[in-house]
Structures are given as structure tokens and as C-alpha cells.
Enzyme design. Structure first.
Site, short mmCIF file in Angstrom:
data_model
loop_
_atom_site.label_atom_id
_atom_site.label_comp_id
_atom_site.label_asym_id
_atom_site.label_seq_id
_atom_site.Cartn_x
_atom_site.Cartn_y
_atom_site.Cartn_z
N GLU A 149 3.56 -7.62 5.21
CA GLU A 149 3.64 -7.12 6.59
C GLU A 149 3.44 -5.62 6.48
OE1 GLU A 149 4.31 -5.34 9.64
OE2 GLU A 149 6.45 -5.65 9.31
N GLU A 198 5.91 -14.38 8.78
CA GLU A 198 7.34 -14.53 8.55
C GLU A 198 7.97 -15.11 9.81
OE1 GLU A 198 8.54 -10.56 7.47
OE2 GLU A 198 7.99 -10.86 5.38
N ASN A 226 12.55 1.83 7.64
CA ASN A 226 12.70 2.06 9.08
C ASN A 226 13.78 1.21 9.73
OD1 ASN A 226 10.93 -0.15 8.59
ND2 ASN A 226 10.13 0.00 10.67
N CYS A 281 7.11 -0.52 13.23
CA CYS A 281 5.71 -0.92 13.07
C CYS A 281 5.14 -1.53 14.33
CB CYS A 281 5.56 -1.88 11.89
SG CYS A 281 6.56 -3.38 12.04
#
Length: 481
Positions: free
Chosen positions: A249, A461, A151, A283
Site C-alpha cells: 500500500e 487489504e 502517519n 495517504c
């Protein structure tokens, strides 16, 4: 036809199998390049190169590592137009978005971690009266694996690679086989920047073949992965018994809570963006919109009117708001959820149909879609669609809004619109999410931790969190007289 080659030990090379995958341009549905279909043999070759490069790279001074990462950032910046065009063609996103967000952020990732490593410090603890001094070393892990999604191709690829390299690791990385082009071009940029051979190795191919080989390799001691929750589950089942460090993630089904006391005009503009940016393929998009009942009918009317003004078109047209979805299978998946919504009794307020773009009739285009739902437990409210589809639903009380917001298995991000400070503090604390945005969306400071709870992932992260993940802590205790 262009071939997208592996980048191993500082050189471009063909896959061991001699096999290739078709790479499609989402805007017109045509194959425009061939991707290396790599397997465990290619991963082993990449690992050997990374292992050989590790001793020298891990002992390279922080200043030198920083200098090289900053040079990579500068070269990405210099190639903004070329990389943005490659991203738009490969992914289907508007060129304007790639120019303003994706490529500048990729450059920022290398620049941020190039600077951050110079400020990354260890701890020391003196036990006064006991005659002991403890200090903690943060040492690179070795060869690490980085697997990124389709994405935000270069944006998220660099988000993983930059801290891994900054911390002194060497890397075997796999971009998504759906959007490999800018990762392929990154090899050329790293060579120009003087990154030593073998420090970064980029291997292309499918998840079940190349990705699985990275996760299974006994010498690769840490895995950073961004992608779907189901894939993350499989990856964890493979990696956990091997005692690898994991940063996952994963998916999101993010709530957007809108209270009547918000700055209405600002909220409306940002909510359109947070719903449909990058065709809803982020996301962090707010895909479940809950609105206080006193302003619900007004919001519904105004929001639908704004969404209907968005232009779906060729990614390279300057006035395009939504480009093509990333692939035909993904388009079909999103369309299936629109059908599910109707079957469940949802009301399509706008959109829901495919779009034919003149000159690109075979592209994967879909109208931005707003669905009114009446049960927050319906499938389109519970399952990640990852496309230009949002649901809207009213709520009466703060408690009801929180219950619906937290009533999914995901917990990545959430957005809250209110001018009440007390409400802000209460709700922010109670939302089950790794990120809470108040009166804003996708406002990112790279120093802050990024990640989710529940089925949205494991670990964090960003900032020093990423540098901690890519290092091992070693405590040294010295007794003195």
C-alpha cells in the site's frame, strides 16, 4: 531517558548492536526517548521465535485465536487515554484525533479480525456425474513480515498484524522508527492478553537495516508493507525474486472532483477535513481539488476562509485542529514543495509559512496551505507532498475533470461530489483508483477491500481480502465411486 525495546519471544530486550536512535517529540523538537537500532541479527532472533511458535499457533483453534484477539482489542480500548497521549506525543497529531480515530481504530482492527476469522470459509465443488469432490483449504503461510508507516502508527500496525495472527501466522513486525512508541506498548498489551510467546515479535530500527533484513530473510514468506512508492519499489525488487507474497500500500495523489450540483455546504466542510486531517499526512487525503468552473470562484473564497480558521497548535490543546508535522526533515520537504509551487507560477492563496507555537517554539508546525495552479501537470500536482498542502484548479467538463483526475501515476483513492446518479455511475467506473468516495470521505467499512492501482500499490487489504493474503489456498480433489 526511556528506552524503546524490541519485543521478541514475549520479552522486551535490547538490540544486539547495543546502539540506539533518538526519538523526537515533533511538538517541541526535543529527544524524549531512545529507539532500539536493530539489525539482521535481531531479525533473525525474532524469526527463530516466530518459527518455533508457528506449529502450535497455527493449530490453535479458531475460537481460541479469536478470543485472544478480542482480548487485545478490549485492553487497547481500556488504555485509550494512555495510548492516545503516547500517539500524540510521538507523532505530533492532535490528541483529540488520536482519541477519536487512531486508538479506537486499532482496537476495532483486532476486534474485526477476531470475529472475521470465525466466518472465514473455504470452497467446495462437486463434479456431479464425474464422481469427484474438490475442496479448498486456506492454510496459514508461516512466518510473515509486517512493516508499517509513521502517519497512523498503531492504526496501521494493527491493520496488518491482526489479520496475520487471526489466520494462524506468526509475525515479525517493524513499526516506523519515526513513531515507535505505541507499537512498543502493544507488546505489553499482547502479554497481558495471553498471546503465546513468539507469535508476535516487534523489532525497532531503520528501514535499510531492520526493514531490509525482514524483506531479505528467506524464511519470511510474505510481506505486508505500507509506505512510500520508492521504498515499495525497492522492497519489490528484493522480494519478487524470492517469490514472496507481497501486499504493498504505497503513495497517493488523490483527486477531489466537485461538481456544481453537489450539496455545497456539506462538500465544503468535508473537503476541509479531507485536505488537512492529520496535517494532511494521510495517504487518502484529497490533495488535488478540481472544481466545476461555474462555482469555482465561490468555492475558492469559501474554502480559503474556512482553512484560515483552522488553528495550528500544540497537539495537547483541546482547540488544536492541526498539530506538528512528524519530523523536521519532513517539514523541510513539504516547505520545499511550496517553494516549487511558487517557482512554477502557482498562487499561494493562504498558508505556506511555518508557525511558532508558544511554549513549543522548536516544534515542526506549518500553516495549512492552499495553492491555485494553472496546469495539472505541474510538479505539485503530480508528486506526493504528504502534508497540509492542497492545490485547486477549475474544470469545464466531466471529460476534462476525469482526464486531470487520472493524469497522475498514482491511483489510491478519489472523491466525487455530485447529486447526479448517472454522473456518479459513469465517473466511478472510469476513475483510476482503488477507492471512490461519493459525497463522503474516509468512510470505511472494514469488510471492504482497501488498496490502490498504478503506482499506489499491489494487492488489497481489509475484510476477507486480508485473510486470503495471509493464507495459501490448497485444493484437494477426491475421486469416489
Amino acid at each position: 531517558m526511556q528506552k524503546i525495546l524490541n519485543y521478541i519471544n514475549g520479552e522486551y530486550c535490547e538490540p544486539h548492536s547495543g546502539e540506539w536512535l533518538d526519538n523526537y517529540n515533533p511538538s517541541n523538537g526535543e529527544v524524549y526517548s531512545q529507539i532500539a537500532n536493530s539489525n539482521a541479527t535481531d531479525i533473525s532472533k525474532a524469526y527463530d521465535a516466530a518459527k518455533a511458535a508457528f506449529p502450535e499457533w497455527s493449530n490453535t483453534t479458531i475460537e481460541e485465536r479469536s478470543r485472544i484477539l478480542l482480548k487485545i482489542a478490549a485492553i487497547i480500548e481500556r488504555n485509550l487515554d494512555r495510548l492516545a497521549k503516547a500517539e500524540a506525543k510521538d507523532n505530533g497529531k492532535p490528541l483529540s484525533l488520536a482519541r477519536v480515530v487512531d486508538i479506537p481504530r486499532a482496537s476495532s482492527n483486532f476486534r474485526f479480525f477476531g470475529n472475521a476469522i470465525t466466518q472465514f470459509a473455504s470452497d467446495a465443488h462437486e463434479s456431479v456425474g464425474l464422481g469427484t469432490m474438490n475442496y479448498t483449504l486456506r492454510q496459514p503461510i508461516g512466518v510473515v513480515g509486517c512493516i508499517s508507516p509513521w502517519n497512523l502508527p498503531l492504526y496501521l500496525f494493527s491493520w496488518k498484524i491482526a489479520p496475520a495472527l487471526a489466520a494462524g501466522n506468526t509475525v515479525v513486525a517493524k513499526p516506523s522508527e519515526v513513531t515507535p512508541m505505541t507499537a512498543y506498548l502493544l507488546g505489553e498489551i499482547c502479554t497481558e492478553a495471553g498471546l503465546p510467546k513468539g507469535v508476535l515479535n516487534i523489532v525497532h530500527g531503520t528501514g535499510p537495516s531492520a526493514g531490509q533484513a525482514i524483506v531479505e530473510h528467506p524464511g519470511i514468506k510474505a510481506i505486508s508493507f505500507t509506505g512510500g512508492t520508492k521504498t515499495g519499489e525497492h522492497l519489490a525488487r528484493t522480494a519478487a525474486p524470492m517469490f514472496k507474497k507481497l501486499s504493498l500500500e504505497l503513495g497517493g495523489k488523490n483527486p477531489n472532483l466537485i461538481f456544481a450540483d453537489c450539496d455545497y455546504d456539506k462538500m465544503l466542510a468535508v473537503t476541509v477535513k479531507s485536505s488537512f486531517a492529520n496535517q494532511g499526512q494521510i495517504c487518502l487525503c484529497g490533495s488535488r481539488i478540481f472544481v466545476e468552473s461555474s462555482i469555482y470562484e465561490k468555492f475558492k473564497k469559501d474554502f480559503v476562509a474556512k482553512v484560515q480558521q483552522l488553528k495550528v497548535g500544540n497537539p495537547f490543546d483541546a482547540d488544536t485542529n492541526l498539530g506538528a508535522l512528524v519530523s523536521k526533515p519532513h517539514l523541510e520537504k513539504v516547505q520545499s514543495y511550496i517553494a516549487i509551487a511558487e517557482d512554477e507560477g502557482g498562487k499561494i492563496l493562504c498558508g505556506g509559512k511555518s508557525v511558532t507555537v508558544k511554549g513549543s517554539e522548536n516544534g515542526y508546525y506549518l500553516e495549512p496551505t492552499v495553492i491555485e495552479v494553472y496546469d495539472d501537470q505541474c510538479r505539485v500536482n503530480q508528486e506526493e507532498i504528504f502534508g497540509p498542502v492542497v492545490t485547486i484548479m477549475p474544470f469545464e467538463t466531466e471529460e476534462e475533470a476525469l482526464q486531470m483526475a487520472n493524469g497522475v501515476k498514482y491511483g489510491l483513492s478519489s472523491t466525487l461530489w455530485t447529486s447526479d446518479l448517472n454522473r456518479t455511475m459513469r465517473i466511478s467506473k472510469k476513475l483510476e483508483a482503488g477507492i471512490v468516495w461519493v459525497n463522503t470521505w474516509l468512510n470505511r467499512d472494514l469488510r471492504t477491500p482497501f488498496g490502490g492501482v498504478k503506482d499506489s500499490g499491489v494487492g488489497r487489504e481489509g475484510g476477507f481480502e486480508a485473510l486470503r493474503f495471509f493464507t495459501e489456498a490448497k485444493n484437494v480433489c477426491i475421486k469416489y465411486e
